[in-house]
Motif scaffolding. Sequence first.
Motif, PDB file in Angstrom:
ATOM      1  N   ASP A   6      34.933  49.142 -61.129  1.00 56.23           N
ATOM      2  CA  ASP A   6      36.366  49.392 -60.931  1.00 56.23           C
ATOM      3  C   ASP A   6      36.926  48.164 -60.212  1.00 56.23           C
ATOM      4  OD1 ASP A   6      38.914  50.107 -60.126  1.00 56.23           O
ATOM      5  OD2 ASP A   6      38.321  52.081 -59.382  1.00 56.23           O
ATOM      6  N   PRO A   7      37.750  47.347 -60.879  1.00 55.75           N
ATOM      7  CA  PRO A   7      38.240  46.119 -60.267  1.00 55.75           C
ATOM      8  C   PRO A   7      39.186  46.339 -59.085  1.00 55.75           C
ATOM      9  CG  PRO A   7      39.336  46.498 -62.349  1.00 55.75           C
ATOM     10  CD  PRO A   7      38.266  47.552 -62.225  1.00 55.75           C
ATOM     11  N   THR A   8      39.613  47.585 -58.854  1.00 53.32           N
ATOM     12  CA  THR A   8      40.518  47.866 -57.730  1.00 53.32           C
ATOM     13  C   THR A   8      39.767  48.320 -56.483  1.00 53.32           C
ATOM     14  OG1 THR A   8      40.872  50.190 -58.291  1.00 53.32           O
ATOM     15  CG2 THR A   8      42.325  48.553 -59.346  1.00 53.32           C
ATOM     16  N   ARG A   9      38.440  48.469 -56.576  1.00 52.30           N
ATOM     17  CA  ARG A   9      37.623  48.983 -55.470  1.00 52.30           C
ATOM     18  C   ARG A   9      36.615  47.941 -54.998  1.00 52.30           C
ATOM     19  NH1 ARG A   9      40.023  53.019 -53.228  1.00 52.30           N
ATOM     20  NH2 ARG A   9      41.143  54.169 -54.797  1.00 52.30           N
ATOM     21  N   GLY A  14      33.665  50.729 -51.461  1.00 50.35           N
ATOM     22  CA  GLY A  14      34.365  51.645 -52.348  1.00 50.35           C
ATOM     23  C   GLY A  14      35.845  51.839 -52.046  1.00 50.35           C
ATOM     24  N   GLN A  15      36.343  51.225 -50.993  1.00 51.99           N
ATOM     25  CA  GLN A  15      37.759  51.347 -50.645  1.00 51.99           C
ATOM     26  C   GLN A  15      38.597  50.383 -51.497  1.00 51.99           C
ATOM     27  OE1 GLN A  15      38.895  53.714 -48.433  1.00 51.99           O
ATOM     28  NE2 GLN A  15      36.750  54.314 -48.584  1.00 51.99           N
ATOM     29  N   SER A  16      39.907  50.539 -51.456  1.00 50.69           N
ATOM     30  CA  SER A  16      40.802  49.631 -52.180  1.00 50.69           C
ATOM     31  C   SER A  16      40.544  48.200 -51.712  1.00 50.69           C
ATOM     32  CB  SER A  16      42.260  50.000 -51.915  1.00 50.69           C
ATOM     33  OG  SER A  16      43.106  49.003 -52.448  1.00 50.69           O
ATOM     34  N   ASN A  17      40.425  47.301 -52.671  1.00 49.47           N
ATOM     35  CA  ASN A  17      40.193  45.899 -52.298  1.00 49.47           C
ATOM     36  C   ASN A  17      41.494  45.103 -52.180  1.00 49.47           C
ATOM     37  OD1 ASN A  17      40.878  45.465 -54.990  1.00 49.47           O
ATOM     38  ND2 ASN A  17      38.773  45.077 -55.626  1.00 49.47           N
ATOM     39  N   GLN A  18      42.600  45.736 -52.459  1.00 50.90           N
ATOM     40  CA  GLN A  18      43.922  45.116 -52.344  1.00 50.90           C
ATOM     41  C   GLN A  18      44.043  43.875 -53.231  1.00 50.90           C
ATOM     42  OE1 GLN A  18      44.834  44.546 -48.151  1.00 50.90           O
ATOM     43  NE2 GLN A  18      43.813  46.451 -47.647  1.00 50.90           N
ATOM     44  N   CYS A  19      43.335  43.883 -54.357  1.00 53.03           N
ATOM     45  CA  CYS A  19      43.330  42.735 -55.263  1.00 53.03           C
ATOM     46  C   CYS A  19      44.607  42.696 -56.091  1.00 53.03           C
ATOM     47  CB  CYS A  19      42.113  42.797 -56.182  1.00 53.03           C
ATOM     48  SG  CYS A  19      42.033  41.410 -57.334  1.00 53.03           S
ATOM     49  N   ILE A  20      45.352  41.653 -55.953  1.00 46.51           N
ATOM     50  CA  ILE A  20      46.598  41.457 -56.707  1.00 46.51           C
ATOM     51  C   ILE A  20      46.286  41.289 -58.193  1.00 46.51           C
ATOM     52  CG2 ILE A  20      48.554  39.884 -57.054  1.00 46.51           C
ATOM     53  CD1 ILE A  20      48.737  41.495 -54.465  1.00 46.51           C
ATOM     54  N   GLN A  21      45.192  40.617 -58.510  1.00 46.64           N
ATOM     55  CA  GLN A  21      44.878  40.331 -59.901  1.00 46.64           C
ATOM     56  C   GLN A  21      44.308  41.531 -60.659  1.00 46.64           C
ATOM     57  OE1 GLN A  21      42.646  36.644 -59.811  1.00 46.64           O
ATOM     58  NE2 GLN A  21      44.577  35.545 -59.962  1.00 46.64           N
ATOM     59  N   PRO A  24      47.647  44.789 -63.597  1.00 47.48           N
ATOM     60  CA  PRO A  24      48.213  44.028 -64.713  1.00 47.48           C
ATOM     61  C   PRO A  24      49.622  43.486 -64.443  1.00 47.48           C
ATOM     62  CG  PRO A  24      47.193  46.033 -65.518  1.00 47.48           C
ATOM     63  CD  PRO A  24      47.200  46.115 -64.010  1.00 47.48           C
ATOM     64  N   ALA A  25      50.402  44.179 -63.631  1.00 42.86           N
ATOM     65  CA  ALA A  25      51.773  43.741 -63.340  1.00 42.86           C
ATOM     66  C   ALA A  25      51.810  42.498 -62.458  1.00 42.86           C
ATOM     67  CB  ALA A  25      52.553  44.875 -62.680  1.00 42.86           C
ATOM     68  N   THR A  26      50.739  42.243 -61.707  1.00 41.77           N
ATOM     69  CA  THR A  26      50.722  41.091 -60.800  1.00 41.77           C
ATOM     70  C   THR A  26      49.516  40.182 -61.049  1.00 41.77           C
ATOM     71  OG1 THR A  26      49.585  42.445 -59.134  1.00 41.77           O
ATOM     72  CG2 THR A  26      51.991  42.284 -58.962  1.00 41.77           C
ATOM     73  N   ALA A  27      48.857  40.347 -62.188  1.00 44.65           N
ATOM     74  CA  ALA A  27      47.622  39.606 -62.479  1.00 44.65           C
ATOM     75  C   ALA A  27      47.799  38.090 -62.527  1.00 44.65           C
ATOM     76  CB  ALA A  27      47.018  40.097 -63.784  1.00 44.65           C
ATOM     77  N   ASP A  28      49.043  37.623 -62.677  1.00 44.00           N
ATOM     78  CA  ASP A  28      49.280  36.180 -62.729  1.00 44.00           C
ATOM     79  C   ASP A  28      49.505  35.567 -61.345  1.00 44.00           C
ATOM     80  OD1 ASP A  28      51.708  37.478 -62.374  1.00 44.00           O
ATOM     81  OD2 ASP A  28      52.842  36.002 -63.524  1.00 44.00           O
ATOM     82  N   GLN A  29      49.431  36.372 -60.306  1.00 41.83           N
ATOM     83  CA  GLN A  29      49.626  35.887 -58.936  1.00 41.83           C
ATOM     84  C   GLN A  29      48.280  35.699 -58.244  1.00 41.83           C
ATOM     85  OE1 GLN A  29      52.412  38.417 -56.868  1.00 41.83           O
ATOM     86  NE2 GLN A  29      53.574  38.744 -58.739  1.00 41.83           N
TER      87      GLN A  29
END
Length: 70
Positions: A6-9, A14-21, A24-29
């Motif tokens: 899970d790219p968001t964990r 296992g917690q949220s990794n706060q990954c902007i990429q 999909p809405a912010t993957a270019d940042q």
Amino acid sequence: MNAPTDPTRCPLCGQSNQCIQANPATADQPCWCFEVRIAPEQLKQVPEQDLNRACLCPRCAHALPTDAPS
């Protein structure tokens, strides 16, 4: 067989990794992790199947105790 990454964990806690990429809405940042030094000992703990697939969360990236603010 392992579950899909899970790219968001965070692969360590296992917690949220706060990954902007991972969003999909912010993957270019650029992600927050592009601007910080990640503890090498933490990277060594990431399971091989999660390497380059999921970011660590800020807490795990800095090897902070679980009760420390991220």
